[in-house]
Design an enzyme around this catalytic site. Structure first.
Site, PDB file in Angstrom:
ATOM      1  CB  SER A 143      -0.864   0.020   1.267  1.00 58.75           C
ATOM      2  OG  SER A 143      -1.451   1.301   1.445  1.00 58.75           O
ATOM      3  CE1 TYR A 156      -3.936  -2.173   5.362  1.00 54.72           C
ATOM      4  CE2 TYR A 156      -2.990  -0.100   4.617  1.00 54.72           C
ATOM      5  CZ  TYR A 156      -3.653  -1.280   4.343  1.00 54.72           C
ATOM      6  OH  TYR A 156      -4.018  -1.576   3.043  1.00 54.72           O
TER       7      TYR A 156
HETATM    8  P1  NAP Z   1     -11.306  -6.476   1.356  1.00 46.06           P
HETATM    9  O1  NAP Z   1     -12.326  -6.101   0.370  1.00 46.06           O
HETATM   10  O2  NAP Z   1     -11.533  -6.191   2.791  1.00 46.06           O
HETATM   11  O3  NAP Z   1     -10.953  -8.035   1.157  1.00 46.06           O
HETATM   12  C1  NAP Z   1     -10.017  -8.634   1.992  1.00 46.06           C
HETATM   13  C2  NAP Z   1      -9.890 -10.092   1.640  1.00 46.06           C
HETATM   14  O4  NAP Z   1      -8.898 -10.660   2.497  1.00 46.06           O
HETATM   15  C3  NAP Z   1     -11.163 -10.874   1.853  1.00 46.06           C
HETATM   16  O5  NAP Z   1     -11.271 -11.825   0.814  1.00 46.06           O
HETATM   17  C4  NAP Z   1     -10.930 -11.581   3.199  1.00 46.06           C
HETATM   18  O6  NAP Z   1     -11.614 -12.822   3.259  1.00 46.06           O
HETATM   19  C5  NAP Z   1      -9.433 -11.825   3.096  1.00 46.06           C
HETATM   20  N1  NAP Z   1      -8.779 -12.060   4.387  1.00 46.06           N
HETATM   21  C6  NAP Z   1      -8.660 -11.220   5.437  1.00 46.06           C
HETATM   22  N2  NAP Z   1      -7.984 -11.825   6.432  1.00 46.06           N
HETATM   23  C7  NAP Z   1      -7.668 -13.059   5.990  1.00 46.06           C
HETATM   24  C8  NAP Z   1      -6.991 -14.152   6.547  1.00 46.06           C
HETATM   25  N3  NAP Z   1      -6.495 -14.103   7.797  1.00 46.06           N
HETATM   26  N4  NAP Z   1      -6.847 -15.288   5.824  1.00 46.06           N
HETATM   27  C9  NAP Z   1      -7.335 -15.357   4.568  1.00 46.06           C
HETATM   28  N5  NAP Z   1      -8.016 -14.370   3.972  1.00 46.06           N
HETATM   29  C10 NAP Z   1      -8.175 -13.229   4.688  1.00 46.06           C
HETATM   30  O7  NAP Z   1      -9.896  -5.787   1.024  1.00 46.06           O
HETATM   31  P2  NAP Z   1      -9.287  -5.170  -0.337  1.00 46.06           P
HETATM   32  O8  NAP Z   1      -9.551  -3.714  -0.335  1.00 46.06           O
HETATM   33  O9  NAP Z   1      -9.666  -5.999  -1.509  1.00 46.06           O
HETATM   34  O10 NAP Z   1      -7.741  -5.347  -0.005  1.00 46.06           O
HETATM   35  C11 NAP Z   1      -6.938  -6.382  -0.538  1.00 46.06           C
HETATM   36  C12 NAP Z   1      -5.475  -6.064  -0.254  1.00 46.06           C
HETATM   37  O11 NAP Z   1      -5.151  -4.808  -0.852  1.00 46.06           O
HETATM   38  C13 NAP Z   1      -5.157  -5.906   1.247  1.00 46.06           C
HETATM   39  O12 NAP Z   1      -3.877  -6.429   1.517  1.00 46.06           O
HETATM   40  C14 NAP Z   1      -5.161  -4.407   1.451  1.00 46.06           C
HETATM   41  O13 NAP Z   1      -4.365  -4.028   2.538  1.00 46.06           O
HETATM   42  C15 NAP Z   1      -4.580  -3.953   0.126  1.00 46.06           C
HETATM   43  N6  NAP Z   1      -4.877  -2.560  -0.213  1.00 46.06           N
HETATM   44  C16 NAP Z   1      -6.159  -2.132  -0.368  1.00 46.06           C
HETATM   45  C17 NAP Z   1      -6.405  -0.805  -0.693  1.00 46.06           C
HETATM   46  C18 NAP Z   1      -7.785  -0.263  -0.908  1.00 46.06           C
HETATM   47  O14 NAP Z   1      -7.906   0.971  -1.065  1.00 46.06           O
HETATM   48  N7  NAP Z   1      -8.814  -1.085  -0.944  1.00 46.06           N
HETATM   49  C19 NAP Z   1      -5.332   0.086  -0.842  1.00 46.06           C
HETATM   50  C20 NAP Z   1      -4.041  -0.371  -0.662  1.00 46.06           C
HETATM   51  C21 NAP Z   1      -3.821  -1.711  -0.356  1.00 46.06           C
HETATM   52  P3  NAP Z   1     -12.732 -13.146   4.377  1.00 46.06           P
HETATM   53  O15 NAP Z   1     -13.817 -12.166   4.243  1.00 46.06           O
HETATM   54  O16 NAP Z   1     -13.130 -14.546   4.087  1.00 46.06           O
HETATM   55  O17 NAP Z   1     -12.038 -12.968   5.701  1.00 46.06           O
END
Ligand code: NAP
Length: 244
Positions: A143, A156
């Site tokens: 990120s 984070y």
């Molecule tokens: P999200 O919509 O909250 O999805 C998170 C995913 O991670 C879900 O499928 C969740 O599955 C899974 N997860 C969480 N804890 C887990 C665990 N212990 N074991 C296995 N699966 C787990 O998040 P997102 O926005 O798509 O983010 C994905 C990645 O991108 C993350 O690493 C986040 O930090 C990074 N990121 C996101 C953004 C943004 O703006 N969205 C920006 C920068 C970086 P369950 O529901 O089954 O737990």
């Protein structure tokens, strides 16, 4: 070996959001994709269904990657079912925000365990077969918060900065085996994780909009491709110019 016929790609946290888009994209590139999830089995099955409807190959695989024993169990299952994991995308991530004086140990540990320690354990396990096959792609979803301040996210930020530093060093360790280890650093991307983030944040983005999961997945697709064989140990930022 025919990598795409005999090996597979694992995307952690792929039941929705960015991970789901990455899974769809790698499947469109003919990888057999393991769609990992922790609790959202319905979401994971939906992603598998979408991939299969588009002519791709995928299956859902439950594992809480934050559990210290998860990586070994997950990889043993995957290897039996789908062959060696040749592509690993460490995408599973959580946030638990709070200003540093109020951050409790549980919020600190949960975020560090999921976002950083889990990626270490899956990478360590994946490198075994990648080194044997003399091919591998690891992509860590970091990120921009790992590179610059974001008040309220010290845990984070530390996890994502650690993930970037981890990426650089592991890349240097395994590069001579034709394995690449890179990071992608998204800015603000529209997913469940960022629901409710207001217009003020959008004004800070030169593109004046949030990114889409597909725009992040496109970066991963490139880093996984044969064409990216010489791109190693780098962090590809995808943030609409936010950190320019
Ligand atoms: P999200 O919509 O909250 O999805 C998170 C995913 O991670 C879900 O499928 C969740 O599955 C899974 N997860 C969480 N804890 C887990 C665990 N212990 N074991 C296995 N699966 C787990 O998040 P997102 O926005 O798509 O983010 C994905 C990645 O991108 C993350 O690493 C986040 O930090 C990074 N990121 C996101 C953004 C943004 O703006 N969205 C920006 C920068 C970086 P369950 O529901 O089954 O737990």
């Amino acid at each position: 070996m025919n990598r795409k016929a005999d090996g597979c790609a694992l995307v952690t946290g792929a039941s929705r959001g960015i991970g789901a888009a990455i899974a769809r994209t790698l499947a469109a590139d003919s990888w057999l994709v393991a769609v990992n999830y922790r609790s959202d089995s319905e979401g994971a099955e939906r992603v598998v269904g979408e991939i299969e409807a588009a002519g791709g190959r995928a299956f859902a695989q439950q594992a809480d990657v934050a559990e210290p024993s998860a990586a070994d169990e997950l990889f043993t299952d995957l290897e039996e079912r789908a062959g060696p994991v040749l592509v690993l995308v460490n995408n599973a991530g959580v946030r638990a925000d709070g200003l540093s004086p109020q951050l409790d140990d549980e919020s600190w540990n949960r975020v560090l365990e999921t976002n950083l320690s889990a990626a270490f354990r899956t990478t360590r396990r994946a490198l075994r077969s990648m080194m044997r096959e003399r091919f591998g792609r690891v992509v860590n979803i970091a990120s921009i918060v790992g590179q610059r301040a974001n008040p309220g996210q010290a845990n984070y930020a530390a996890s994502k900065a650690g993930l970037i530093a981890f990426t650089h060093t592991v890349a240097a360790e395994v590069a001579r085996r034709s394995i690449t280890v890179n990071a992608v650093a998204p800015g603000l991307v529209e997913t469940e994780m960022t629901e409710g983030i207001g217009d003020e944040m959008l004004r800070a983005i030169p593109a004046r909009r949030a990114g889409t999961p597909e725009e992040v997945a496109a970066c991963v697709r490139f880093l996984v491709s044969e064409e990216a064989s010489y791109v190693n140990g780098t962090t590809l930022t995808v943030d609409g110019g936010m950190t320019a």
